[in-house]
Design a protein around this motif. Structure first.
Motif, PDB file in Angstrom:
ATOM      1  N   ASN A 168     -14.938  26.586  82.769  1.00 41.53           N
ATOM      2  CA  ASN A 168     -14.946  26.361  84.215  1.00 41.53           C
ATOM      3  C   ASN A 168     -16.359  26.195  84.761  1.00 41.53           C
ATOM      4  O   ASN A 168     -16.552  25.560  85.802  1.00 41.53           O
ATOM      5  CB  ASN A 168     -14.202  27.476  84.947  1.00 41.53           C
ATOM      6  N   GLU A 169     -17.346  26.709  84.063  1.00 41.40           N
ATOM      7  CA  GLU A 169     -18.745  26.514  84.459  1.00 41.40           C
ATOM      8  C   GLU A 169     -19.314  25.209  83.913  1.00 41.40           C
ATOM      9  O   GLU A 169     -20.213  24.619  84.500  1.00 41.40           O
ATOM     10  CB  GLU A 169     -19.606  27.680  83.958  1.00 41.40           C
TER      11      GLU A 169
ATOM     12  N   ARG B  48     -17.384  22.336  82.679  1.00 36.20           N
ATOM     13  CA  ARG B  48     -16.602  21.104  82.814  1.00 36.20           C
ATOM     14  C   ARG B  48     -17.049  20.278  84.009  1.00 36.20           C
ATOM     15  O   ARG B  48     -17.634  20.791  84.950  1.00 36.20           O
ATOM     16  CB  ARG B  48     -15.112  21.418  82.903  1.00 36.20           C
ATOM     17  N   ALA B  49     -16.768  19.012  83.930  1.00 38.95           N
ATOM     18  CA  ALA B  49     -17.045  18.069  85.018  1.00 38.95           C
ATOM     19  C   ALA B  49     -18.510  18.093  85.456  1.00 38.95           C
ATOM     20  O   ALA B  49     -18.812  17.968  86.640  1.00 38.95           O
ATOM     21  CB  ALA B  49     -16.111  18.338  86.203  1.00 38.95           C
ATOM     22  N   HIS B  50     -19.416  18.281  84.493  1.00 36.18           N
ATOM     23  CA  HIS B  50     -20.868  18.240  84.759  1.00 36.18           C
ATOM     24  C   HIS B  50     -21.304  19.296  85.772  1.00 36.18           C
ATOM     25  O   HIS B  50     -22.280  19.094  86.501  1.00 36.18           O
ATOM     26  CB  HIS B  50     -21.289  16.845  85.229  1.00 36.18           C
ATOM     27  N   ARG B  51     -20.599  20.421  85.844  1.00 40.96           N
ATOM     28  CA  ARG B  51     -20.916  21.459  86.836  1.00 40.96           C
ATOM     29  C   ARG B  51     -22.210  22.206  86.550  1.00 40.96           C
ATOM     30  O   ARG B  51     -22.815  22.746  87.455  1.00 40.96           O
ATOM     31  CB  ARG B  51     -19.764  22.470  86.920  1.00 40.96           C
ATOM     32  N   LEU B  52     -22.621  22.252  85.295  1.00 42.26           N
ATOM     33  CA  LEU B  52     -23.838  22.972  84.944  1.00 42.26           C
ATOM     34  C   LEU B  52     -24.987  21.977  84.857  1.00 42.26           C
ATOM     35  O   LEU B  52     -25.148  21.273  83.860  1.00 42.26           O
ATOM     36  CB  LEU B  52     -23.662  23.725  83.615  1.00 42.26           C
TER      37      LEU B  52
ATOM     38  N   GLY C 213     -25.417  19.084  85.823  1.00 48.93           N
ATOM     39  CA  GLY C 213     -25.067  17.707  85.521  1.00 48.93           C
ATOM     40  C   GLY C 213     -24.898  17.412  84.039  1.00 48.93           C
ATOM     41  O   GLY C 213     -24.769  16.252  83.644  1.00 48.93           O
TER      42      GLY C 213
ATOM     43  N   SER D  20     -23.173  17.100  80.382  1.00 49.60           N
ATOM     44  CA  SER D  20     -21.855  16.705  79.901  1.00 49.60           C
ATOM     45  C   SER D  20     -21.498  17.500  78.655  1.00 49.60           C
ATOM     46  O   SER D  20     -22.139  17.354  77.611  1.00 49.60           O
ATOM     47  CB  SER D  20     -21.855  15.207  79.584  1.00 49.60           C
TER      48      SER D  20
ATOM     49  N   CYS E  20     -25.135  31.031  81.391  1.00 45.00           N
ATOM     50  CA  CYS E  20     -25.442  29.670  81.857  1.00 45.00           C
ATOM     51  C   CYS E  20     -26.952  29.452  81.956  1.00 45.00           C
ATOM     52  O   CYS E  20     -27.449  28.384  81.584  1.00 45.00           O
ATOM     53  CB  CYS E  20     -24.763  29.411  83.201  1.00 45.00           C
TER      54      CYS E  20
END
Length: 122
Positions: free
Chosen positions: A30-31, A33-37, A39, A41, A110
């Motif tokens: 959840n942290e 996915r979708a380039h959340r960290l 940007g 991948s 993270c």
């Protein structure tokens, strides 16, 4: 560099593992996915060098493995070391975190991933 062949059974296992993530894997995913960290991948349960790794950021050649308590036992520890050495010999950086680290201190996990990658792709 060409991909190592992945046996169909191992590929099916990766699909199954994506559907049945542990609490720690889900929390980290959840942290990531979708380039959340930052940007970045990431892919989950990605086949690399004949193994299925928990998470990988291919552009930075970074692998993040999440280990439960069973990985502290001698046979698993030795197997993990062999796996890590193989992945590193192919140019990957391998980070390992305990489930508890992710469940209790996701921000620090993270931050460690970001520090390891730095800001520029290789």
């Amino acid at each position: 560099m060409p991909h190592a062949p992945i046996p169909p059974q191992r590929r099916a296992n990766a699909r199954r593992m994506r559907k049945a993530m542990t609490d720690a894997e889900l929390k980290l995913w959840n942290e990531l996915r979708a380039h959340r960290l930052m940007g970045l991948s990431f892919r989950r349960q990605m086949p690399i060098a004949g193994y299925i790794v928990d998470f990988a950021c291919p552009i930075h050649r970074l692998i993040v493995e999440i280990d439960g308590s069973q990985h502290a036992l001698a046979p698993n520890f030795v197997s993990d070391e062999i796996r890590t050495q193989r992945l590193q010999s192919d140019g990957w950086i391998v980070l390992r975190f305990w489930n508890d680290d992710i469940l209790r201190d996701i921000d620090n996990v993270c931050s460690h991933i970001i520090r390891t990658i730095g800001t520029d792709p290789p």
